[in-house]
Design an enzyme around this catalytic site. Structure first.
Site, PDB file in Angstrom:
ATOM      1  N   LYS A  81      29.255  17.462 -17.923  1.00  0.00           N
ATOM      2  CA  LYS A  81      28.903  16.808 -19.171  1.00  0.00           C
ATOM      3  C   LYS A  81      28.504  15.363 -18.887  1.00  0.00           C
ATOM      4  CE  LYS A  81      30.529  16.341 -23.946  1.00  0.00           C
ATOM      5  NZ  LYS A  81      31.619  16.615 -24.902  1.00  0.00           N
TER       6      LYS A  81
ATOM      7  N   GLU B  49      42.269  26.399 -35.166  1.00  0.00           N
ATOM      8  CA  GLU B  49      42.841  25.881 -36.406  1.00  0.00           C
ATOM      9  C   GLU B  49      43.848  26.840 -37.035  1.00  0.00           C
ATOM     10  OE1 GLU B  49      38.967  23.870 -35.654  1.00  0.00           O
ATOM     11  OE2 GLU B  49      39.560  25.981 -35.755  1.00  0.00           O
TER      12      GLU B  49
ATOM     13  N   ARG C 280      38.746  26.648 -41.859  1.00  0.00           N
ATOM     14  CA  ARG C 280      38.864  27.797 -40.968  1.00  0.00           C
ATOM     15  C   ARG C 280      40.270  28.394 -40.971  1.00  0.00           C
ATOM     16  NH1 ARG C 280      34.450  26.985 -36.915  1.00  0.00           N
ATOM     17  NH2 ARG C 280      35.660  28.011 -35.304  1.00  0.00           N
TER      18      ARG C 280
END
Length: 597
Positions: A247, A335, A363
């Protein structure tokens, strides 16, 4: 560069005209373009830099948009947008009426699915692949998903189903060991053992799910990527290509500080150095007041627990994780698990602060109802980024929480209007509430600099009068109070005398005593909320009025039945009619109605 390739690429058709030997130059130009664009306009940087080779390879090998391509979450899709006809408009990225920061179906035929929340790509791609099989369509289906997102339950559900479908689909696992914060969990530990030298001497989890596993391969070697993708094109059934990337690749600071450079704000494109924002003398962010306060409370209360699903930096739970690593947990992009984990700990007497962005708590709705509120377990939900959040746009605005939470029995719903109220409700919640509470607060800074004051216990269900008036009562909840106070201050002296202002932080339970006073005093009432009107705070006030047969004129201001897109918070507030200027105009309009013959 004197000779550029990128400015000749207006679609993947143009990309395919390049020789493979020219692709490294194109990739370098693509990275430079992204760096220069994000340096001045802000946005998500590290993820798109990390997949530059992968992006070029995908559009070089596959026949997009006939072949379907979904980028999970979409943080990494800047290169994809630039190569698919949006290069010249990329300066509008995340701006009002400009390009979205995420793939969006309405924006381009190359954006096969709208994204913004994680772990949806495999399910959506499987749906497209199964449809293609039913319609006998000859096309490829590719989902690009990161190592953090693939650990989410939804991704596993999709993998489990896909493995028995014999559909023509390719999952590309972009393994860079980080989402926004470093990835966590047992699957992350498994990936850590997988290197370019080969997989560990254990059963391959993806082969166990009936995927044809390939890799890991170097995600920054364009020739290897192209060769492997062309090989996989010829193989039927579910396939998974494991690609290892870095990244922030191509910008030294972004490689070394991956969390910071996920979305770094403005920086020097040549040196990579961040351009500091002048925060001298400013009040802190709401999230930081949460983070510092919970540490302060945890020093005194050994039963305090902190939980976040993959957002320790964004939520500022990182401060507690540093101070009390055995009592603060990042559970990854999960979640549903976060909420029920909190419920289990609350059942055993812990005071659990479950910190989830408002848009992501959507969610875990069943878990809030079934596992927490039905059992009346005193979980403390801290909903960061509530209301309109700005440039991240429609997928990230936290505008629905009031509407879908206030209907749940046993659940207290509170919106602090400032940093002191946030600090004090956090203190109150850990004193031993006998029921769950959801505390919603916005992204960004407060206005109270002297926020670290002695704790004061908040009276549950109690509202406050901020200013008395004669003709119009304005009832606000949460931090939209700031816009309202400015709107009133902008009125003439006579107009100001006509307006009363009331702060009802508690959306559930409502302060009915104060509401009876308001409805008995003022003929006209305005409710203002930073959220969806339908079923929201204004609806709660209207329900109160109907229940008690009040005939007062009630005007509700908020997001009126649409999805706000991307732009600054100020621009989107104005669009919704809840900026200080639009509120002031509304007040003047109502006052003028009285004077009209």
């Amino acid at each position: 560069m004197s000779t550029t390739l990128l400015h000749k690429i207006n679609s993947p058709v143009d990309l395919k005209k390049l020789s493979q030997d020219q692709l490294p130059q194109l990739i370098q130009e693509l990275r430079t373009f992204i760096i220069e664009a994000v340096a001045t306009k802000e946005g998500h940087l590290g993820a798109s830099l990390g997949v530059a080779e992968l992006t070029v390879a995908l559009h070089y090998v596959f026949n997009t948009p006939i072949d379907k391509l979904i980028w999970d979450v979409g943080h990494q899709a800047y290169g994809h947008k630039i190569l698919t006809g949006r290069r010249d408009s990329f300066d509008t990225n995340r701006r009002l009426n400009g390009l979205s920061g995420f793939p969006k179906i309405e924006e381009s035929e190359y954006d096969d699915f709208g994204v913004g929340h994680s772990s949806t790509s495999i399910s959506a791609m499987l749906g497209m692949a199964m449809t293609a099989k039913l319609k006998r369509l000859n096309r490829q289906h590719i989902a690009v998903i990161g190592d953090a997102s693939i650990a989410s339950g939804m991704a596993f559900e999709a993998l489990n189903h896909a493995g028995v479908t014999d559909t023509n689909m390719l999952v590309i696992l972009n393994d860079n060991a980080i989402g926004i914060d470093p990835s966590v969990g047992a699957l992350k530990q498994y990936f850590t053992k997988v290197t370019l030298d080969g997989a560990p001497d254990t059963d391959n989890i993806f082969e166990a799910l009936n995927f044809n596993y390939s890799g890991p391969i170097d995600g920054h070697n364009i020739d290897v990527l192209i060769a492997e993708m062309r090989r996989l094109q010829k193989i039927e059934g579910p396939k998974l290509l494991h690609v290892i990337t870095k990244k922030g690749k191509g910008l030294k600071q972004a490689e070394e500080n991956q969390v910071t450079y996920h979305a770094p704000g403005k920086f020097n494109a040549e040196t990579g150095e961040l351009i500091p924002k002048n925060s001298d003398g400013l009040a802190p962010k709401f999230q930081d007041v949460f983070g510092y306060t919970i540490v302060e409370l945890a020093e005194q209360n050994q039963n305090i627990i902190g939980i976040t699903p993959a957002m320790p930096t964004g939520s500022s739970l990182k401060y507690m994780m540093e101070r009390f690593p055995d009592r603060a947990f990042d559970v990854g992009i999960a979640e549903q698990h976060a909420v029920t984990l909190a419920a289990g700990m609350a059942k055993e007497g812990m005071h659990v602060f479950c910190n989830i962005y408002s848009t992501f708590i959507q969610r875990a709705y069943d878990q809030i109802i079934h596992d927490v509120c039905l059992q009346n377990l005193p979980v403390i939900f801290c909903l960061d980024r509530a209301g309109i959040v700005g440039e991240d746009g429609a997928t990230h605005h936290g505008i629905f929480d009031i509407a879908f939470l206030r209907c749940i029995p046993n659940l207290i719903v509170y919106a602090p209007s400032n940093l002191l109220q946030l600090r004090n409700i956090l203190y109150t919640a850990q004193l031993g509430l006998k029921q769950p509470i959801a505390i919603r607060y916005p992204r960004g800074r407060g206005i109270i600099k002297d926020w670290k004051q002695p704790f004061t216990k908040v009276e549950i269900g109690k509202g406050h009068i901020l200013k008395s008036g004669i003709e119009i009562a304005i009832i606000t909840t949460g931090s939209i109070r700031r816009n309202t106070e400015k709107a009133i201050a902008d009125l003439s002296n006579d107009e100001q005398k006509s307006v009363g202002h009331y702060d009802l932080g508690f959306i559930s339970p409502l302060d009915t005593t104060l509401l009876h006073t308001i409805f008995g005093t003022y003929k006209k009432i305005i409710t203002i909320e930073d959220g969806i009107l339908q079923g929201g705070f204004g609806s709660a006030i209207l329900e109160f009025a109907a229940t008690h047969s009040y005939k007062n004129k009630v005007t509700c201001l908020g997001v009126d039945g649409y999805f706000p897109q991307h732009g600054t918070v100020e621009e989107l507030h104005a669009e919704a009619g809840i900026s200080s200027t639009t509120i002031s105009n509304q007040i003047q309009h109502i006052l003028a109605q009285k004077k009209a013959p």
